[in-house]
Design a protein around this motif. Structure first.
Motif, PDB file in Angstrom:
ATOM      1  N   ASP A 113       0.807  -1.227   0.000  1.00 56.67           N
ATOM      2  CA  ASP A 113       0.000   0.000   0.000  1.00 56.67           C
ATOM      3  C   ASP A 113       0.838   1.274   0.000  1.00 56.67           C
ATOM      4  N   ASN A 114       2.130   1.146  -0.256  1.00 56.35           N
ATOM      5  CA  ASN A 114       3.004   2.320  -0.254  1.00 56.35           C
ATOM      6  C   ASN A 114       2.881   3.058  -1.591  1.00 56.35           C
ATOM      7  N   THR A 115       2.273   4.237  -1.556  1.00 56.15           N
ATOM      8  CA  THR A 115       1.987   4.957  -2.807  1.00 56.15           C
ATOM      9  C   THR A 115       3.265   5.465  -3.495  1.00 56.15           C
ATOM     10  N   THR A 116       4.278   5.802  -2.697  1.00 57.86           N
ATOM     11  CA  THR A 116       5.552   6.234  -3.298  1.00 57.86           C
ATOM     12  C   THR A 116       6.170   5.079  -4.075  1.00 57.86           C
ATOM     13  N   LEU A 117       6.145   3.902  -3.478  1.00 58.08           N
ATOM     14  CA  LEU A 117       6.667   2.709  -4.152  1.00 58.08           C
ATOM     15  C   LEU A 117       5.890   2.448  -5.440  1.00 58.08           C
ATOM     16  N   GLN A 118       4.583   2.585  -5.373  1.00 63.50           N
ATOM     17  CA  GLN A 118       3.748   2.366  -6.567  1.00 63.50           C
ATOM     18  C   GLN A 118       4.123   3.334  -7.694  1.00 63.50           C
ATOM     19  N   GLU A 119       4.330   4.598  -7.338  1.00 64.69           N
ATOM     20  CA  GLU A 119       4.709   5.610  -8.345  1.00 64.69           C
ATOM     21  C   GLU A 119       6.068   5.283  -8.963  1.00 64.69           C
ATOM     22  N   ILE A 120       7.023   4.924  -8.118  1.00 61.92           N
ATOM     23  CA  ILE A 120       8.371   4.596  -8.583  1.00 61.92           C
ATOM     24  C   ILE A 120       8.322   3.424  -9.561  1.00 61.92           C
ATOM     25  N   LEU A 121       7.561   2.402  -9.194  1.00 59.00           N
ATOM     26  CA  LEU A 121       7.480   1.194 -10.043  1.00 59.00           C
ATOM     27  C   LEU A 121       6.724   1.485 -11.340  1.00 59.00           C
ATOM     28  N   ARG A 122       5.668   2.273 -11.263  1.00 59.36           N
ATOM     29  CA  ARG A 122       4.928   2.631 -12.484  1.00 59.36           C
ATOM     30  C   ARG A 122       5.837   3.376 -13.458  1.00 59.36           C
ATOM     31  N   ASP A 123       6.548   4.370 -12.959  1.00 60.42           N
ATOM     32  CA  ASP A 123       7.428   5.160 -13.830  1.00 60.42           C
ATOM     33  C   ASP A 123       8.538   4.291 -14.427  1.00 60.42           C
ATOM     34  N   GLN A 124       9.077   3.409 -13.609  1.00 63.86           N
ATOM     35  CA  GLN A 124      10.138   2.508 -14.076  1.00 63.86           C
ATOM     36  C   GLN A 124       9.629   1.628 -15.213  1.00 63.86           C
ATOM     37  N   TYR A 125       8.459   1.024 -14.984  1.00 63.83           N
ATOM     38  CA  TYR A 125       7.890   0.091 -15.962  1.00 63.83           C
ATOM     39  C   TYR A 125       7.490   0.809 -17.251  1.00 63.83           C
ATOM     40  N   GLU A 126       6.916   1.987 -17.091  1.00 65.67           N
ATOM     41  CA  GLU A 126       6.469   2.737 -18.277  1.00 65.67           C
ATOM     42  C   GLU A 126       7.637   3.349 -19.044  1.00 65.67           C
ATOM     43  N   SER A 127       8.811   3.366 -18.417  1.00 65.85           N
ATOM     44  CA  SER A 127      10.028   3.811 -19.118  1.00 65.85           C
ATOM     45  C   SER A 127      10.728   2.626 -19.792  1.00 65.85           C
ATOM     46  N   ASN A 128      10.032   1.479 -19.817  1.00 69.22           N
ATOM     47  CA  ASN A 128      10.594   0.248 -20.399  1.00 69.22           C
ATOM     48  C   ASN A 128      11.884  -0.190 -19.712  1.00 69.22           C
ATOM     49  N   LYS A 129      11.919   0.025 -18.390  1.00 68.98           N
ATOM     50  CA  LYS A 129      13.084  -0.409 -17.624  1.00 68.98           C
ATOM     51  C   LYS A 129      12.673  -1.533 -16.673  1.00 68.98           C
ATOM     52  N   MET A 130      13.661  -2.273 -16.188  1.00 67.33           N
ATOM     53  CA  MET A 130      13.387  -3.504 -15.468  1.00 67.33           C
ATOM     54  C   MET A 130      12.796  -3.308 -14.072  1.00 67.33           C
ATOM     55  N   VAL A 131      11.752  -4.102 -13.804  1.00 65.63           N
ATOM     56  CA  VAL A 131      11.177  -4.225 -12.469  1.00 65.63           C
ATOM     57  C   VAL A 131      11.315  -5.688 -12.066  1.00 65.63           C
ATOM     58  N   ALA A 132      11.910  -5.944 -10.901  1.00 65.72           N
ATOM     59  CA  ALA A 132      12.119  -7.315 -10.434  1.00 65.72           C
ATOM     60  C   ALA A 132      11.674  -7.432  -8.983  1.00 65.72           C
ATOM     61  N   ALA A 133      11.143  -8.593  -8.619  1.00 67.26           N
ATOM     62  CA  ALA A 133      10.705  -8.811  -7.236  1.00 67.26           C
ATOM     63  C   ALA A 133      10.801 -10.291  -6.923  1.00 67.26           C
ATOM     64  N   ILE A 134      11.145 -10.592  -5.671  1.00 71.36           N
ATOM     65  CA  ILE A 134      11.304 -11.985  -5.273  1.00 71.36           C
ATOM     66  C   ILE A 134      10.466 -12.307  -4.039  1.00 71.36           C
ATOM     67  N   CYS A 135       9.888 -13.499  -4.039  1.00 73.47           N
ATOM     68  CA  CYS A 135       9.211 -14.065  -2.877  1.00 73.47           C
ATOM     69  C   CYS A 135       8.068 -13.152  -2.403  1.00 73.47           C
ATOM     70  N   HIS A 136       8.053 -12.738  -1.125  1.00 74.59           N
ATOM     71  CA  HIS A 136       6.996 -11.856  -0.643  1.00 74.59           C
ATOM     72  C   HIS A 136       7.147 -10.426  -1.163  1.00 74.59           C
ATOM     73  N   GLY A 137       8.333 -10.090  -1.649  1.00 75.14           N
ATOM     74  CA  GLY A 137       8.537  -8.776  -2.248  1.00 75.14           C
ATOM     75  C   GLY A 137       7.622  -8.547  -3.443  1.00 75.14           C
ATOM     76  N   VAL A 138       7.175  -9.650  -4.057  1.00 74.59           N
ATOM     77  CA  VAL A 138       6.255  -9.573  -5.207  1.00 74.59           C
ATOM     78  C   VAL A 138       4.958  -8.866  -4.801  1.00 74.59           C
ATOM     79  N   GLY A 139       4.627  -8.927  -3.517  1.00 79.05           N
ATOM     80  CA  GLY A 139       3.430  -8.230  -3.023  1.00 79.05           C
ATOM     81  C   GLY A 139       3.480  -6.736  -3.280  1.00 79.05           C
ATOM     82  N   GLY A 140       4.687  -6.196  -3.432  1.00 78.05           N
ATOM     83  CA  GLY A 140       4.842  -4.779  -3.735  1.00 78.05           C
ATOM     84  C   GLY A 140       4.359  -4.404  -5.124  1.00 78.05           C
TER      85      GLY A 140
END
Length: 229
Positions: A113-140
């Motif tokens: 539910d961290n909105t800053t994290l959500q914004e960071i990940l959205r911008d990263q993904y929409e810039s065609n750059k890598m987003v990676a997550a492991i295990c429970h981190g995938v919940g992010g």
């Protein structure tokens, strides 16, 4: 070529019940950290609030603590980095080739539910750059919406700690939600290892996910390989 990697870790140190300690699952950070270091890449470690990231005591037990992670745990310089992480607000305008969400049950409390994290990940993904997550981190990744309002992970091939593994970890009654079920609610193509608690890494374009701590090494290798492509 020099790459710049952001590793995101938790600030939470216990379950809501207070029955057990939790925190970062150490090997899910050390393997990617080590391989990126060997390449001479730039590494930043950040957490939602900044400051200390606690380590899950379960991840330090002899059966799961591999030699690499043990070495880092005994390294004062590395442990000092974990004690002084930058907050997401401090790094949100920086540019990274890869953003990696390390796991540990604790992330189920301060990632989704961290909105800053959500914004960071959205911008990263929409810039065609890598987003990676492991295990429970995938919940992010669960609540990240793209600019068009769609969930980022909708329709994606993805993995994460499954419910049977939660049973094996004896934390079914402690976790705030069922990660496998939550991912499926987002209409992902959920892929799990045939044998629980074995390595499983799923790549879907710029999205890379690992199922469990035993995926840490393969996850790191996959990220390095994809970034060097």
């Amino acid at each position: 070529m020099m790459k710049n990697i952001l590793l995101i870790v938790t600030n939470v140190d216990q379950y809501a019940s207070g029955n057990f300690k939790t925190g970062l699952w150490l090997s899910e950070l050390t393997h990617i950290y080590h391989m990126a270091k060997e390449k001479g890449w730039q590494i930043s470690i950040s957490s939602p609030k900044g400051g200390n990231t606690p380590i899950d005591p379960e991840s330090l037990k002899p059966l799961v603590l591999d030699n690499l992670s043990k070495g880092y745990y005994e390294n004062p310089e590395f442990m000092n980095e974990l004690a002084h992480t930058k907050s997401l607000d401090e790094i949100k305008n920086n540019s990274f080739d890869c953003i990696y969400l390390a796991g540990g049950h604790a992330t189920m409390y301060d990632f989704p539910d961290n909105t800053t994290l959500q914004e960071i990940l959205r911008d990263q993904y929409e810039s065609n750059k890598m987003v990676a997550a492991i295990c429970h981190g995938v919940g992010g990744l669960l609540n990240v919406r793209l600019s068009n309002g769609e969930y980022m992970i909708k329709g994606k091939n993805i993995t994460g700690f499954d419910w049977f593994e939660e049973t094996l970890a004896r934390r079914k009654n402690e976790v705030p939600f069922n990660l496998e079920a939550a991912l499926k609610e987002r209409n992902v193509h959920y892929k799990k290892a045939f044998i629980p608690m074995t390595s499983n890494v799923v790549v879907d374009g710029n999205l890379i996910t690992g199922q469990n701590p035993f995926s840490s090494k393969e996850m790191a290798k996959t990220i390095i390989h994809e970034l060097e492509e």
